[in-house]
Design an enzyme around this catalytic site. Sequence first.
Site, PDB file in Angstrom:
ATOM      1  N   ASN A 171       0.940  -1.114  -0.001  1.00  0.00           N
ATOM      2  CA  ASN A 171      -0.058  -0.149  -0.007  1.00  0.00           C
ATOM      3  C   ASN A 171       0.967   1.024  -0.209  1.00  0.00           C
ATOM      4  OD1 ASN A 171      -1.582   2.236   1.003  1.00  0.00           O
ATOM      5  ND2 ASN A 171      -1.595   1.215   2.991  1.00  0.00           N
TER       6      ASN A 171
ATOM      7  N   LYS B 278       0.123   4.071   0.468  1.00  0.00           N
ATOM      8  CA  LYS B 278      -0.257   5.377   1.598  1.00  0.00           C
ATOM      9  C   LYS B 278      -0.223   6.586   0.629  1.00  0.00           C
ATOM     10  CE  LYS B 278       1.266   2.452   5.318  1.00  0.00           C
ATOM     11  NZ  LYS B 278       1.604   2.493   6.642  1.00  0.00           N
TER      12      LYS B 278
ATOM     13  N   HIS C  25      -7.737  -0.514   6.874  1.00  0.00           N
ATOM     14  CA  HIS C  25      -6.094  -0.229   7.273  1.00  0.00           C
ATOM     15  C   HIS C  25      -6.222   0.334   8.458  1.00  0.00           C
ATOM     16  CE1 HIS C  25      -2.132   1.259   7.653  1.00  0.00           C
ATOM     17  NE2 HIS C  25      -1.881   0.132   6.743  1.00  0.00           N
TER      18      HIS C  25
ATOM     19  N   GLU D 245      -4.653   2.812   9.498  1.00  0.00           N
ATOM     20  CA  GLU D 245      -4.729   4.296   9.864  1.00  0.00           C
ATOM     21  C   GLU D 245      -6.177   4.887   9.222  1.00  0.00           C
ATOM     22  OE1 GLU D 245      -1.537   4.628   6.930  1.00  0.00           O
ATOM     23  OE2 GLU D 245      -0.241   3.806   8.409  1.00  0.00           O
TER      24      GLU D 245
ATOM     25  N   GLU E 289      -2.424  -6.930  10.524  1.00  0.00           N
ATOM     26  CA  GLU E 289      -1.260  -5.989  10.692  1.00  0.00           C
ATOM     27  C   GLU E 289      -1.725  -5.284  12.174  1.00  0.00           C
ATOM     28  OE1 GLU E 289      -0.073  -4.182   7.018  1.00  0.00           O
ATOM     29  OE2 GLU E 289      -2.032  -3.110   7.243  1.00  0.00           O
TER      30      GLU E 289
ATOM     31  N   GLY F  74       4.492   0.998  10.637  1.00  0.00           N
ATOM     32  CA  GLY F  74       5.025   2.570  10.391  1.00  0.00           C
ATOM     33  C   GLY F  74       6.376   2.803  10.977  1.00  0.00           C
TER      34      GLY F  74
ATOM     35  N   SER G 197       6.085  -3.455   9.756  1.00  0.00           N
ATOM     36  CA  SER G 197       7.461  -3.579   9.667  1.00  0.00           C
ATOM     37  C   SER G 197       8.058  -4.844   9.218  1.00  0.00           C
ATOM     38  CB  SER G 197       7.966  -3.242  11.140  1.00  0.00           C
ATOM     39  OG  SER G 197       7.552  -1.933  11.503  1.00  0.00           O
TER      40      SER G 197
END
Length: 263
Positions: free
Chosen positions: A10, A12, A98, A100, A170, A176, A216
């Site tokens: 992704n 982002k 996701h 976020e 995730e 991140g 990560s």
Amino acid sequence: MKKKLYFGSNLKMYKNIHETISYLEQLQRLTEDLDREDFTLFIIPSYTSLQQASQKTDQGLIQLGAQNMCWEDQGQFTGEISPLMLQELGLKIIELGHSERRHTFGESNEMLRKKVNAALAHGFTTLLCIGESNEEKDYDISDEVLRIQLKTGLYDATEEDIPHIWIAYEPVWAIGTNGKPASVSYAQQKHSVIRSALIEKFGKSGADIPILYGGSVNPQNANSLIIQKDIDGLFVGRSAWNAEKFNALIRDAIKSWQLSSNK
Ligand code: PGA
């Protein structure tokens, strides 16, 4: 045992149109010799790059997806993108939930249920992302959280939808620049919880739904993650955004898997 491997990223809110296209062209060139029978590669760029990306990418080699989608076809939804608009671009995948989206933009399990339904109804592969927060991990309720996210998000899905569902596990605390990757054994354990919940929901064929690990992923942990029994693929952020490095990570991981499965 043979398993099909999945690798994707992704992008982002990184890479403009020009950067996205040159990244995709390079990645396609570097990976075109890899047999797509046992391996799926996908990239999820920003909305503004999607049109050009879909014109310039061979989706037999790199499937393309969108990072989010509205559950309605049209209407008074300022700022949202309709499934019909994404269909018009010929995309294959819709990423939903996701971390976020859930945590920065407040998407709830109920909203995600509607989005999953819309994505499936429009024939997209639905990549539903789930993962526990640090706090939930500390309370030792990670398994419960994963089961809730999975079972609400997929509440209306039926056995027929199985070929169109992918799951990404995730953990929020692993994602991140400030994230710490999950240990390989922790990731495998959570993937097996997810696999069981999918079987509970869909019956035996629920086991066919691919479960990707993200958070990560890097060249140091990718090879040991991919050989775990319940990890079918890697959903990579930062370590994928350079095409050469992503190509190297993919090839190493495939090699590790082949070595471990021939043992
Ligand atoms: P990361 O991102 O690999 O940079 O941690 C993962 C993700 O957000 O999917």
